[in-house]
Every structure is written in structure tokens, then in C-alpha cells.
Design an enzyme around this catalytic site. Structure first.
Site, PDB file in Angstrom:
ATOM      1  N   ASP A 163      40.377  38.506  44.458  1.00  0.00           N
ATOM      2  CA  ASP A 163      41.943  38.805  45.077  1.00  0.00           C
ATOM      3  C   ASP A 163      42.162  40.302  44.795  1.00  0.00           C
ATOM      4  OD1 ASP A 163      41.962  37.939  42.479  1.00  0.00           O
ATOM      5  OD2 ASP A 163      43.902  37.911  42.350  1.00  0.00           O
ATOM      6  N   GLU A 178      43.008  35.455  40.643  1.00  0.00           N
ATOM      7  CA  GLU A 178      42.998  35.804  39.315  1.00  0.00           C
ATOM      8  C   GLU A 178      44.268  36.688  38.677  1.00  0.00           C
ATOM      9  OE1 GLU A 178      42.490  38.093  35.626  1.00  0.00           O
ATOM     10  OE2 GLU A 178      42.454  39.287  37.508  1.00  0.00           O
TER      11      GLU A 178
END
Length: 396
Positions: free
Chosen positions: A82, A140
Site C-alpha cells: 500500500d 500496512e
């Protein structure tokens, strides 16, 4: 040719291919839990390599590579996917095409290196033993952390890894270097949200109010005592109030003030003791000063703990691959990483990849709009991940 030489040679040979992949990922970032295009790209890559995979946590991808004697050992290799809600300021051909979204923490690099390692490990699967699980993980950067969702969906089972390795870029370490640390290496991270509600009124008549601005100010100051007068002085811990929102004009005392902040610790027992102290201080002050309180502590990631025995193995392997001069010790950081969820479950090793090159003007920190890497780091990152996957194991 030895396995080590084969890995190094392939990493160098494929460097341009994977730098191009990094450019694609960097130009097309996606926020936490929205990594649909990235996930599809990874799935397509693995499929073309002939590597089987399954989907977890909606956008997560878990690949499996079997070497000789697949049941002899299982090692997990993890990369996060991400990006962050940051507008990129770099003027590069692969600049983010998505407004307000940027790979400012290097997750494009992590994913690229694991894809490169996957290709090499698959091509050399006759030269190493065991099974490797490739964990391409979402989310994350945002609670509850994609690692927790992957674990919930069974990523550490069937087969259960004996150990897990994760890598993170290090913008303050020279390109070509890697670094490791044994034991606690990163902090837990919890978010604090406080709403103070009390009687407001005219600023010229404060005696007719309870004044939530004043109450909030006392709370901010008092919370500093959580650490200064309760934590062991040798224990690393941070409590920061980072947002104070209340009022909108000069002559009105508002009815409500909102505070936000973060609490970080390196010890899980102290972490939860501090939560109680925070609540007692906030509620006690509010009651004494005539306010109502809404306090929410959003429990985030646990500490990242690098298993001592696995650390020894990882450092030995890094020296074998790169030489003593290219292996350093990682500093302790109060930043957080959801890799901690994995390392609380099985032996883990979270290490750093140097990406800085001041001569090229590349030294910006992560989470900044000018973060970038010296892409010579890609070959090192690929080789290190592949070498650990092929040769490292948790000592029984």
C-alpha cells in the site's frame, strides 16, 4: 556455479526488468485496503512465472514455491503493497499519476524485490530445499494492519512457516548496505482520541462556563506524566498529542474540544499499563473540572521483535552473500510496523535495505513528498530476499 553466485548473477541480470516494474508500481500507487490494481499485477506476474497463489484479505496474494523435499522446511517472505495519502513532489518519469497518493514509504520497492526473488527462486527451485511462502500484504499503513488480516485468514498455516523475513527501505543508509538487529527493534503504536464536552459561552464571561479549552490544556500537560513519572527511565516510550481542535472565533468559548495523539512503547506489559494511566488521568481531570469525556484508545500494531537465534542466522547469511563491510546493525526505532503481528506468532527477522545516495541527491526520509531511492538497491534487495528464502532456517 554455486547457488549464491547464481542468485547474485540473476539479480544483476534482471535488475533493469525489475526497476521497470518498480516504476510501474510507483506510478500507480493505491491506498491501504484498496490495492486492487497492484494485487492484479502481482497475480499476473506470478501466473506468468508458473507460481501458484491464493488470495487472502481481499487484496493480499500468497504464492507458494516448492524446492526439493518441500516438507523439510517452510520459510515465509513478506512484502507490503500500500501507499500513502501524500502528493508526490518528485519530478521523475515514473511520478505518481494518482493525485494525492504516493509510494512514500518504499512499499513499491518491497513488492518489486519480492517479485524478483520469486522469479529467481522459482528458476532455481532444483537447487534449494523446502517450501517458500510469498506474502504480498495489503494495508500496512493503516489499522488494523493487513498483517493481522492475513493471519486471521490463515497465512501462517498450511504449511506453517518456521520463520518469516521482511524487508524495509532505509533512506539514511547507503545504497548497497543491509542492516539487522536482534530483539525489540520497533515500537507498538496506539492512537488516542479524546473528546471533551463542557459548558461553553461568551469569552468575556468565563466564570459562567466550564471551558473545555482550559480542560483540554490541563489534559495535554498532565498526560506527559504518564511517561515522565510512571515509565522506567531506561524504557523507550513516547506519548504525543498531535491535534488540538476546538473553537472557531475569538469571543466564544466552545462546548467541545477534540484531541488526538499517539502512544508508543517497546514493552507490551508497560503498553497496557499506560493505557490505564491515560484513562485515569483524562477521566479524573475531566470529572474534577466539570466536563464529560469520550476517550478511545485504538490499539494498533505490537512491537516488532526479531528472534535472537534467527537474527544470528540472517546476519551470517547476509555476510555470506554480500560480505562483512556491507552488513550493519539497525538502530532501534519508535516507528511502528505491522510485521510485529507476524513476529509475535512465529520467529521473525525484519531487516533494512539501504537506498540513500547523497551524491545523486537521494536522501529524503520516508513519508515525505520527495522520498525516492537509488535504484541500484533493487538488485541487492532481490538477491538478499532470495538468498534468505533459499538458505536460511530457524535453528531447531
Amino acid at each position: 556455479m554455486s547457488l549464491k553466485d547464481s542468485i547474485l548473477q540473476k539479480a544483476a541480470t534482471y535488475a533493469d526488468e525489475f526497476i521497470a516494474i518498480r516504476h510501474h508500481l510507483h506510478a500507480n500507487p493505491e491506498l491501504s485496503y484498496q490495492e486492487f490494481e497492484t494485487s492484479a499485477f502481482i497475480q499476473d506476474f506470478l501466473q506468468k512465472q508458473g507460481i501458484p497463489f491464493i488470495i487472502m484479505a481481499e487484496t493480499g496474494v500468497v504464492g507458494i514455491i516448492e524446492g526439493r523435499n518441500p516438507s523439510s522446511r517452510t520459510i515465509a517472505l513478506r512484502a507490503d503493497m500500500d501507499a500513502l495519502p501524500i502528493q508526490e513532489a518528485n519530478e521523475v518519469p515514473y511520478k505518481s499519476i494518482k493525485k494525492g497518493i504516493m509510494h512514500a514509504c518504499g512499499h513499491d520497492v518491497h513488492t518489486t524485490c519480492l517479485l524478483g526473488a520469486a522469479k529467481i527462486l522459482h528458476e532455481l527451485k532444483g537447487d534449494w530445499e523446502g517450501t517458500i511462502k510469498l506474502l504480498f500484504q495489503p494495508g500496512e499503513e493503516k489499522n488494523p494492519g493487513g498483517a493481522s488480516l492475513m493471519i486471521r485468514d490463515g497465512v501462517l498455516e498450511n504449511p506453517k512457516p518456521a520463520a518469516i523475513f521482511g524487508m524495509h527501505v532505509h533512506p539514511q543508509m547507503q545504497v548497497g548496505q543491509v542492516s539487522f538487529r536482534s530483539g525489540k527493534v520497533m515500537a507498538s503504536a496506539d492512537e488516542i482520541y479524546i473528546t471533551i464536552k463542557a459548558k461553553g459561552g461568551h469569552a468575556a464571561a468565563p466564570h459562567t462556563t466550564a471551558d473545555p479549552i482550559l480542560i483540554a490544556s490541563h489534559i495535554v500537560i498532565a498526560l506527559q506524566q504518564v511517561i515522565s513519572r510512571n515509565a522506567d527511565p531506561v524504557q523507550r516510550s513516547v506519548l504525543s498529542i498531535t491535534s488540538f481542535q476546538g473553537g472557531h472565533t475569538t469571543n466564544v468559548i466552545p462546548h467541545e474540544v477534540k484531541l488526538m495523539g499517539t502512544f508508543r512503547a517497546m514493552d507490551e506489559e508497560w503498553r497496557y499499563k499506560a493505557h490505564v494511566l491515560i484513562r485515569n488521568i483524562v477521566e479524573g481531570l475531566a470529572t474534577a473540572m466539570g466536563a464529560e469525556i469520550d476517550l478511545h484508545i485504538d490499539i494498533g500494531y505490537p512491537t516488532v521483535y526479531n528472534n535472537e537465534m534467527l537474527h544470528v542466522v540472517a546476519v551470517e547469511k547476509a555476510i555470506e552473500l554480500l560480505g562483512t563491510t556491507r552488513v550493519e546493525e539497525t538502530e532501534i526505532r519508535m516507528g511502528a510496523e505491522d510485521f510485529g503481528y507476524y513476529s509475535q506468532k512465529i520467529p521473525g527477522c525484519f531487516y533494512r535495505l539501504g537506498v540513500m545516495n547523497k551524491e545523486k541527491g537521494i536522501s529524503s526520509g520516508v513519508h515525505t513528498p520527495t522520498f525516492n531511492i537509488d535504484e541500484d538497491a533493487i538488485a541487492t534487495g532481490i538477491a538478499m530476499m532470495a538468498w534468505l528464502g533459499a538458505t536460511a532456517n530457524y535453528p531447531s
